[in-house]
Design a protein around this motif. Structure first.
Motif, PDB file in Angstrom:
ATOM      1  N   GLY A  68      41.942  39.883  49.141  1.00  0.00           N
ATOM      2  CA  GLY A  68      40.914  39.561  48.158  1.00  0.00           C
ATOM      3  C   GLY A  68      40.749  40.661  47.136  1.00  0.00           C
ATOM      4  O   GLY A  68      40.589  40.398  45.939  1.00  0.00           O
ATOM      5  N   VAL A  69      40.770  41.906  47.582  1.00  0.00           N
ATOM      6  CA  VAL A  69      40.682  43.037  46.659  1.00  0.00           C
ATOM      7  C   VAL A  69      41.872  43.042  45.709  1.00  0.00           C
ATOM      8  O   VAL A  69      41.729  43.283  44.502  1.00  0.00           O
ATOM      9  N   ALA A  70      43.070  42.756  46.239  1.00  0.00           N
ATOM     10  CA  ALA A  70      44.262  42.715  45.396  1.00  0.00           C
ATOM     11  C   ALA A  70      44.130  41.635  44.318  1.00  0.00           C
ATOM     12  O   ALA A  70      44.471  41.862  43.147  1.00  0.00           O
ATOM     13  N   PHE A  71      43.632  40.466  44.707  1.00  0.00           N
ATOM     14  CA  PHE A  71      43.439  39.401  43.718  1.00  0.00           C
ATOM     15  C   PHE A  71      42.367  39.794  42.697  1.00  0.00           C
ATOM     16  O   PHE A  71      42.488  39.467  41.511  1.00  0.00           O
ATOM     17  N   ALA A  72      41.306  40.481  43.143  1.00  0.00           N
ATOM     18  CA  ALA A  72      40.260  40.914  42.208  1.00  0.00           C
ATOM     19  C   ALA A  72      40.822  41.928  41.209  1.00  0.00           C
ATOM     20  O   ALA A  72      40.478  41.905  40.024  1.00  0.00           O
ATOM     21  N   LEU A  73      41.698  42.819  41.682  1.00  0.00           N
ATOM     22  CA  LEU A  73      42.335  43.771  40.773  1.00  0.00           C
ATOM     23  C   LEU A  73      43.263  43.063  39.788  1.00  0.00           C
ATOM     24  O   LEU A  73      43.342  43.434  38.603  1.00  0.00           O
ATOM     25  N   LEU A  74      43.966  42.017  40.263  1.00  0.00           N
ATOM     26  CA  LEU A  74      44.795  41.222  39.360  1.00  0.00           C
ATOM     27  C   LEU A  74      43.922  40.528  38.314  1.00  0.00           C
ATOM     28  O   LEU A  74      44.272  40.489  37.126  1.00  0.00           O
ATOM     29  N   ALA A  75      42.770  40.001  38.752  1.00  0.00           N
ATOM     30  CA  ALA A  75      41.847  39.381  37.808  1.00  0.00           C
ATOM     31  C   ALA A  75      41.365  40.396  36.777  1.00  0.00           C
ATOM     32  O   ALA A  75      41.199  40.074  35.593  1.00  0.00           O
ATOM     33  N   ALA A  76      41.133  41.642  37.212  1.00  0.00           N
ATOM     34  CA  ALA A  76      40.715  42.695  36.290  1.00  0.00           C
ATOM     35  C   ALA A  76      41.786  42.958  35.237  1.00  0.00           C
ATOM     36  O   ALA A  76      41.496  43.101  34.039  1.00  0.00           O
ATOM     37  N   ALA A  77      43.053  43.021  35.679  1.00  0.00           N
ATOM     38  CA  ALA A  77      44.156  43.242  34.736  1.00  0.00           C
ATOM     39  C   ALA A  77      44.268  42.087  33.744  1.00  0.00           C
ATOM     40  O   ALA A  77      44.476  42.298  32.542  1.00  0.00           O
ATOM     41  N   LEU A  78      44.113  40.858  34.254  1.00  0.00           N
ATOM     42  CA  LEU A  78      44.182  39.696  33.370  1.00  0.00           C
ATOM     43  C   LEU A  78      42.971  39.640  32.444  1.00  0.00           C
ATOM     44  O   LEU A  78      43.074  39.167  31.308  1.00  0.00           O
ATOM     45  N   TRP A  79      41.819  40.133  32.919  1.00  0.00           N
ATOM     46  CA  TRP A  79      40.649  40.192  32.047  1.00  0.00           C
ATOM     47  C   TRP A  79      40.914  41.144  30.883  1.00  0.00           C
ATOM     48  O   TRP A  79      40.527  40.895  29.742  1.00  0.00           O
ATOM     49  N   ALA A  80      41.600  42.259  31.149  1.00  0.00           N
ATOM     50  CA  ALA A  80      41.968  43.182  30.075  1.00  0.00           C
ATOM     51  C   ALA A  80      42.860  42.475  29.054  1.00  0.00           C
ATOM     52  O   ALA A  80      42.665  42.602  27.836  1.00  0.00           O
ATOM     53  N   GLY A  81      43.847  41.702  29.557  1.00  0.00           N
ATOM     54  CA  GLY A  81      44.694  40.939  28.645  1.00  0.00           C
ATOM     55  C   GLY A  81      43.915  39.889  27.887  1.00  0.00           C
ATOM     56  O   GLY A  81      44.162  39.636  26.697  1.00  0.00           O
ATOM     57  N   TYR A  82      42.956  39.270  28.557  1.00  0.00           N
ATOM     58  CA  TYR A  82      42.081  38.269  27.938  1.00  0.00           C
ATOM     59  C   TYR A  82      41.296  38.877  26.778  1.00  0.00           C
ATOM     60  O   TYR A  82      41.142  38.275  25.710  1.00  0.00           O
ATOM     61  N   VAL A 134      33.275  40.337  41.615  1.00  0.00           N
ATOM     62  CA  VAL A 134      32.828  40.482  40.222  1.00  0.00           C
ATOM     63  C   VAL A 134      32.809  41.954  39.821  1.00  0.00           C
ATOM     64  O   VAL A 134      33.269  42.328  38.738  1.00  0.00           O
ATOM     65  N   ALA A 135      32.288  42.822  40.709  1.00  0.00           N
ATOM     66  CA  ALA A 135      32.232  44.248  40.381  1.00  0.00           C
ATOM     67  C   ALA A 135      33.631  44.836  40.202  1.00  0.00           C
ATOM     68  O   ALA A 135      33.881  45.593  39.256  1.00  0.00           O
ATOM     69  N   ALA A 143      40.317  35.588  44.924  1.00  0.00           N
ATOM     70  CA  ALA A 143      39.578  36.744  45.428  1.00  0.00           C
ATOM     71  C   ALA A 143      38.322  36.321  46.177  1.00  0.00           C
ATOM     72  O   ALA A 143      38.071  36.763  47.301  1.00  0.00           O
ATOM     73  N   ILE A 144      37.518  35.412  45.570  1.00  0.00           N
ATOM     74  CA  ILE A 144      36.246  35.060  46.214  1.00  0.00           C
ATOM     75  C   ILE A 144      36.448  34.124  47.403  1.00  0.00           C
ATOM     76  O   ILE A 144      35.503  33.858  48.142  1.00  0.00           O
ATOM     77  N   ALA A 145      37.687  33.649  47.590  1.00  0.00           N
ATOM     78  CA  ALA A 145      37.996  32.923  48.827  1.00  0.00           C
ATOM     79  C   ALA A 145      38.160  33.885  49.989  1.00  0.00           C
ATOM     80  O   ALA A 145      38.172  33.467  51.152  1.00  0.00           O
ATOM     81  N   ARG A 146      38.256  35.203  49.689  1.00  0.00           N
ATOM     82  CA  ARG A 146      38.540  36.200  50.718  1.00  0.00           C
ATOM     83  C   ARG A 146      37.473  37.286  50.835  1.00  0.00           C
ATOM     84  O   ARG A 146      37.327  37.879  51.908  1.00  0.00           O
ATOM     85  N   ILE A 147      36.785  37.603  49.733  1.00  0.00           N
ATOM     86  CA  ILE A 147      35.776  38.664  49.744  1.00  0.00           C
ATOM     87  C   ILE A 147      34.498  38.144  49.096  1.00  0.00           C
ATOM     88  O   ILE A 147      34.520  37.130  48.390  1.00  0.00           O
ATOM     89  N   PRO A 148      33.352  38.832  49.305  1.00  0.00           N
ATOM     90  CA  PRO A 148      32.092  38.359  48.734  1.00  0.00           C
ATOM     91  C   PRO A 148      32.120  38.280  47.209  1.00  0.00           C
ATOM     92  O   PRO A 148      32.831  39.037  46.535  1.00  0.00           O
ATOM     93  N   ALA A 189      36.543  48.378  47.715  1.00  0.00           N
ATOM     94  CA  ALA A 189      37.840  48.078  48.325  1.00  0.00           C
ATOM     95  C   ALA A 189      37.914  48.581  49.757  1.00  0.00           C
ATOM     96  O   ALA A 189      38.689  48.050  50.566  1.00  0.00           O
ATOM     97  N   GLY A 190      37.096  49.584  50.085  1.00  0.00           N
ATOM     98  CA  GLY A 190      37.158  50.159  51.418  1.00  0.00           C
ATOM     99  C   GLY A 190      36.227  49.518  52.421  1.00  0.00           C
ATOM    100  O   GLY A 190      36.103  49.998  53.540  1.00  0.00           O
ATOM    101  N   VAL A 191      35.570  48.411  52.007  1.00  0.00           N
ATOM    102  CA  VAL A 191      34.618  47.755  52.899  1.00  0.00           C
ATOM    103  C   VAL A 191      35.295  47.275  54.170  1.00  0.00           C
ATOM    104  O   VAL A 191      34.746  47.332  55.254  1.00  0.00           O
ATOM    105  N   SER A 192      36.537  46.789  54.052  1.00  0.00           N
ATOM    106  CA  SER A 192      37.259  46.303  55.235  1.00  0.00           C
ATOM    107  C   SER A 192      38.742  46.534  55.033  1.00  0.00           C
ATOM    108  O   SER A 192      39.250  46.459  53.925  1.00  0.00           O
ATOM    109  N   SER A 193      39.418  46.813  56.128  1.00  0.00           N
ATOM    110  CA  SER A 193      40.874  46.998  56.058  1.00  0.00           C
ATOM    111  C   SER A 193      41.617  45.779  56.586  1.00  0.00           C
ATOM    112  O   SER A 193      42.834  45.803  56.721  1.00  0.00           O
TER     113      SER A 193
END
Length: 310
Positions: free
Chosen positions: A154-168, A108-109, A98-103, A143-147
């Motif tokens: 990057g947003v998709a990877f951040a959402l995946l990280a969020a899902a994995l954080w829930a599992g964590y 983190v947010a 995610a952070i390779a693609r978005i700020p 997520a709407g900062v850029s299309s």
């Protein structure tokens, strides 16, 4: 990835009240400085490989600190720790992609959607629903900062990280309830690095094998592991010994802003107004969620959270 929610049940330590937020912020600064170093590595090293280097370095550091082999381990407890470590490493891989693609601050947010969802899962209380609404609105703005394709990925990877954080968090609760806490984290990180190394190293060798011949890769990889995992986890324990889990949860609201500041200073990532608004909404949701936990009986990560920490 993450803030640590897998914690010991430590004895309370007396520290000056004013020092607790500073210690917590120091852990956050260390965590996201490590992430910023990772971003600099992405020019020559795949993000997933950086996550592997982080896990390996953190595993070695935590093993040296905790010395978990002195405890009693069964096949089942080792399996649970290894599974926890794999989920943690998976979360970190998604976060680095995610952070390779978005700020950094944006990633983190968005990632905090995971712990907020776990904290409010199954609840119909108005304040819980407001918490979810705030974080969803914040993520929508971020997520709407850029299309463009790259930020969208990057947003998709951040959402995946969020899902994995829930599992964590859910796996981390099982680890914490078993009383193994940081020992299991040490074993899990080391086990995950060993299990996934063949896949990730092979991928890196196919794409850019010369990275492993560069001493800087190893030096910075160790730096990422120590700064992003070992130091924050240790400082989290100091904070938890002083304030307990309820106020610790409130302190988590500082992390998105901390990440945004580190991103601006270390990576020249200046957040736009919608990003600032999105980060503010996520911080408000985290604050509301923490105050709800303070008002009723009651995972860094753990996280880091898990601060699971990213």
């Amino acid at each position: 990835m993450g803030t640590s929610v897998v914690v010991e049940s430590p004895r309370r330590t007396v520290l000056p009240g004013w020092s607790v937020p500073l210690i917590f912020i120091a852990g956050g600064v260390s965590q996201y400085l490590g992430a910023a170093i990772g971003v600099h590595l992405f020019g020559t090293v795949e993000p997933a490989t950086v996550a592997l280097l982080r896990a390996a370095a953190a595993g070695v550091a935590l093993l040296a600190w905790r010395r978990p082999w002195h405890g009693r381990w069964t096949r089942r407890s080792i399996g649970v720790a290894a599974g926890f470590g794999v989920v943690t490493l998976g979360m970190n891989i998604a976060f680095y992609e995610a952070i390779a693609r978005i700020p950094l601050g944006t990633a983190v947010a968005i990632e905090f959607l995971g712990p907020v969802a776990v904290a409010t899962l199954g609840s119909r209380r108005p304040r819980d629903l407001l918490t979810v609404a705030l974080v969803v609105a914040g993520v929508f703005l971020l997520a709407g900062v850029s299309s463009d394709a790259r930020p969208a990925g990057g947003v998709a990877f951040a959402l995946l990280a969020a899902a994995l954080w829930a599992g964590y968090i859910l796996l981390g609760k099982r680890v914490a309830d078993a009383g193994s806490g940081l020992d299991a984290l040490a074993v899990g990180m080391a086990a995950a690095a060993l299990l996934l190394a063949p896949i990730l190293v092979t991928r890196q060798c196919v794409l850019a094998p010369s990275a492993f011949a560069d001493p800087e890769t190893w030096l910075l990889g160790v730096g990422v592991g120590v700064l992003s995992s070992a130091v924050p986890y240790a400082l989290d324990q100091v904070v938890l010994r002083t304030v307990g889990r309820a106020r610790f949860a409130l302190l988590l609201a500082l992390l998105p802003a901390t990440a945004a500041v580190i991103g601006a200073v270390a990576l020249a990532q200046r957040p736009a107004v919608p990003e600032l608004a999105g980060i503010a909404l996520v911080m408000a949701a985290l604050t509301l969620s923490a105050t709800q936990r303070n008002s009723r009986p009651r995972l860094r990560a753990s996280v880091r959270p898990p601060k699971s920490r990213e």
